[in-house]
Design a protein around this motif. Structure first.
Motif, PDB file in Angstrom:
ATOM      1  N   UNK A  44       0.810  -1.222   0.000  1.00 12.59           N
ATOM      2  CA  UNK A  44       0.000   0.000   0.000  1.00 12.59           C
ATOM      3  C   UNK A  44       0.847   1.277   0.000  1.00 12.59           C
ATOM      4  N   UNK A  45       2.172   1.159  -0.171  1.00 11.71           N
ATOM      5  CA  UNK A  45       3.047   2.316   0.025  1.00 11.71           C
ATOM      6  C   UNK A  45       2.654   3.537  -0.805  1.00 11.71           C
ATOM      7  N   UNK A  46       2.431   3.345  -2.093  1.00 10.02           N
ATOM      8  CA  UNK A  46       2.115   4.493  -2.965  1.00 10.02           C
ATOM      9  C   UNK A  46       0.817   5.152  -2.538  1.00 10.02           C
ATOM     10  N   UNK A 195      -4.614  -5.126  -4.201  1.00 16.68           N
ATOM     11  CA  UNK A 195      -3.803  -3.916  -4.355  1.00 16.68           C
ATOM     12  C   UNK A 195      -3.192  -3.797  -5.754  1.00 16.68           C
ATOM     13  N   UNK A 196      -3.155  -4.886  -6.509  1.00 14.84           N
ATOM     14  CA  UNK A 196      -2.657  -4.808  -7.886  1.00 14.84           C
ATOM     15  C   UNK A 196      -3.500  -3.832  -8.704  1.00 14.84           C
ATOM     16  N   UNK A 197      -4.770  -3.700  -8.357  1.00 13.46           N
ATOM     17  CA  UNK A 197      -5.643  -2.782  -9.096  1.00 13.46           C
ATOM     18  C   UNK A 197      -5.171  -1.339  -8.982  1.00 13.46           C
ATOM     19  N   UNK A 199      -2.163  -0.356  -8.913  1.00 19.43           N
ATOM     20  CA  UNK A 199      -0.995  -0.187  -9.782  1.00 19.43           C
ATOM     21  C   UNK A 199      -1.430  -0.204 -11.251  1.00 19.43           C
ATOM     22  N   UNK A 200      -2.282  -1.182 -11.595  1.00 20.58           N
ATOM     23  CA  UNK A 200      -2.757  -1.306 -12.968  1.00 20.58           C
ATOM     24  C   UNK A 200      -3.626  -0.121 -13.368  1.00 20.58           C
ATOM     25  N   UNK A 201      -4.452   0.314 -12.442  1.00 16.78           N
ATOM     26  CA  UNK A 201      -5.381   1.424 -12.689  1.00 16.78           C
ATOM     27  C   UNK A 201      -5.157   2.492 -11.605  1.00 16.78           C
ATOM     28  N   UNK A 202      -4.080   3.260 -11.704  1.00 19.23           N
ATOM     29  CA  UNK A 202      -3.767   4.230 -10.640  1.00 19.23           C
ATOM     30  C   UNK A 202      -4.846   5.278 -10.443  1.00 19.23           C
ATOM     31  N   UNK A 203      -5.707   5.465 -11.439  1.00 20.21           N
ATOM     32  CA  UNK A 203      -6.809   6.417 -11.264  1.00 20.21           C
ATOM     33  C   UNK A 203      -7.774   5.962 -10.171  1.00 20.21           C
ATOM     34  N   UNK A 204      -7.733   4.667  -9.825  1.00 18.11           N
ATOM     35  CA  UNK A 204      -8.577   4.184  -8.724  1.00 18.11           C
ATOM     36  C   UNK A 204      -8.182   4.825  -7.403  1.00 18.11           C
ATOM     37  N   UNK A 205      -6.900   5.155  -7.251  1.00 21.53           N
ATOM     38  CA  UNK A 205      -6.479   5.834  -6.023  1.00 21.53           C
ATOM     39  C   UNK A 205      -7.175   7.182  -5.892  1.00 21.53           C
ATOM     40  N   UNK A 206      -7.333   7.880  -7.009  1.00 20.15           N
ATOM     41  CA  UNK A 206      -8.047   9.165  -6.983  1.00 20.15           C
ATOM     42  C   UNK A 206      -9.522   8.970  -6.676  1.00 20.15           C
ATOM     43  N   UNK A 207     -10.113   7.892  -7.229  1.00 21.62           N
ATOM     44  CA  UNK A 207     -11.522   7.579  -6.947  1.00 21.62           C
ATOM     45  C   UNK A 207     -11.728   7.328  -5.455  1.00 21.62           C
ATOM     46  N   UNK A 208     -10.841   6.543  -4.886  1.00 18.30           N
ATOM     47  CA  UNK A 208     -10.961   6.226  -3.459  1.00 18.30           C
ATOM     48  C   UNK A 208     -10.735   7.476  -2.618  1.00 18.30           C
TER      49      UNK A 208
END
Length: 217
Positions: A44-46, A195-197, A199-208
Motif C-alpha cells: 500500500x506504500x504508494x 492492491x494490484x488494481x 498499480x494497474x489502474x492508478x486512477x482508482x487511487x483518486x476515486x478512493x
C-alpha cells in the motif's frame, strides 16, 4: 514523510507491526490499510503516501503471520500454517490498530481477505467511518462475510475487476445484499486482484481518495 515503524498487541497476544504516517491536527478520520493474503503492508506504500499528502493519518499494518507481524508471545508464526480458525481472527488485527490510533471511527481499506476482515470489523464496530473493499469475496479462507454484509451499517465502497470472476461476482452479491443506502460499486476491466488494481489502474487511487474526502465530515 516521517514514516514510523510501530507495533502493538492484539487481544490474543499477536504483535502487529505497522507503518504510521501521522498528520497531527488533521480533522479527517485516520485510515487503516489492510493487505491481502501472502502480501504485506508495503503493498500500500504508494497509496499511503497519497493519503498522507492529502491530510490523512495513515496506518498500514502487517496482518498476523505476515511481514514483520510474526510473533505470538514468544512463538514465531507464519500464515502458511494458518487454519480457517486462525484466519477468522484477523479482524482483531484491525481492532488493535484502531486502539493504537485511539479512535473508534477510522476508515478501513482492505484488499482481498483484508477486505473481508474490514467488512467484519465494520459490522462489529458500527462507528467505523467507512470501508473500502478491494476485491472482496464472500468467503476467503473461512473469513465469511455472509452475516457481516447483512449487518453492516457503515458507508461502503466496493471495487473489483471483471476478469477476477470470484471477486467480481462476490462484489455484486455484496452490493445487492447491503441494506444501507450509502454504498457504491465500481467494476473495472483487466485490473487484477486486490492492491494490484491500484498499480494497474492508478486512477482508482483518486476515486478512493475522492470518496474518503466526501465521507470525512
Amino acid at each position: 514523510m516521517g514514516a514510523k515503524t510501530v507495533s502493538f498487541q492484539t487481544n490474543d497476544n499477536y504483535t502487529i507491526v505497522g507503518t504510521y504516517l501521522e498528520n497531527p491536527g488533521s480533522t479527517k478520520p485516520p485510515v487503516i490499510l489492510v493487505h491481502q493474503l501472502g502480501s504485506d503492508r508495503y503493498s500500500f506504500d504508494s497509496f499511503a503516501a497519497k493519503l498522507f499528502n492529502d491530510g490523512f493519518t495513515v496506518l498500514s499494518i502487517d496482518l498476523r503471520g505476515h511481514g514483520d507481524s510474526t510473533q505470538k508471545g514468544s512463538v514465531t508464526v507464519s500464515f502458511t500454517q494458518f487454519t480457517d480458525t486462525d484466519w477468522k481472527k484477523i479482524p482483531q488485527d484491525i481492532n488493535a490498530a484502531a486502539v493504537f490510533l485511539k479512535t473508534s471511527n477510522p476508515f478501513v481499506i482492505g484488499a482481498s481477505i483484508g477486505a473481508n476482515a474490514a467488512l467484519q470489523y465494520a459490522s462489529n464496530y458500527p462507528s467505523t467511518h467507512g470501508i473500502v473493499l478491494l476485491s472482496p469475496g464472500i468467503n476467503y479462507r473461512g473469513v465469511d462475510v455472509t452475516t457481516a454484509m447483512k449487518n453492516n451499517t457503515v458507508s461502503t465502497l466496493i471495487i473489483a475487476s471483471n476478469e477476477d470472476s470470484y471477486s467480481a461476482q462476490s462484489s455484486q452479491s455484496l452490493f445487492s445484499t447491503l441494506a444501507i443506502s450509502d454504498k457504491k460499486l465500481l467494476l473495472v476491466e483487466n485490473a487484477g486482484h486486490g492492491t494490484a488494481m491500484l498499480i494497474t489502474k492508478p486512477e482508482l487511487m483518486d476515486e478512493i481518495l475522492a470518496w474518503l474526502n466526501e465521507h470525512s465530515s
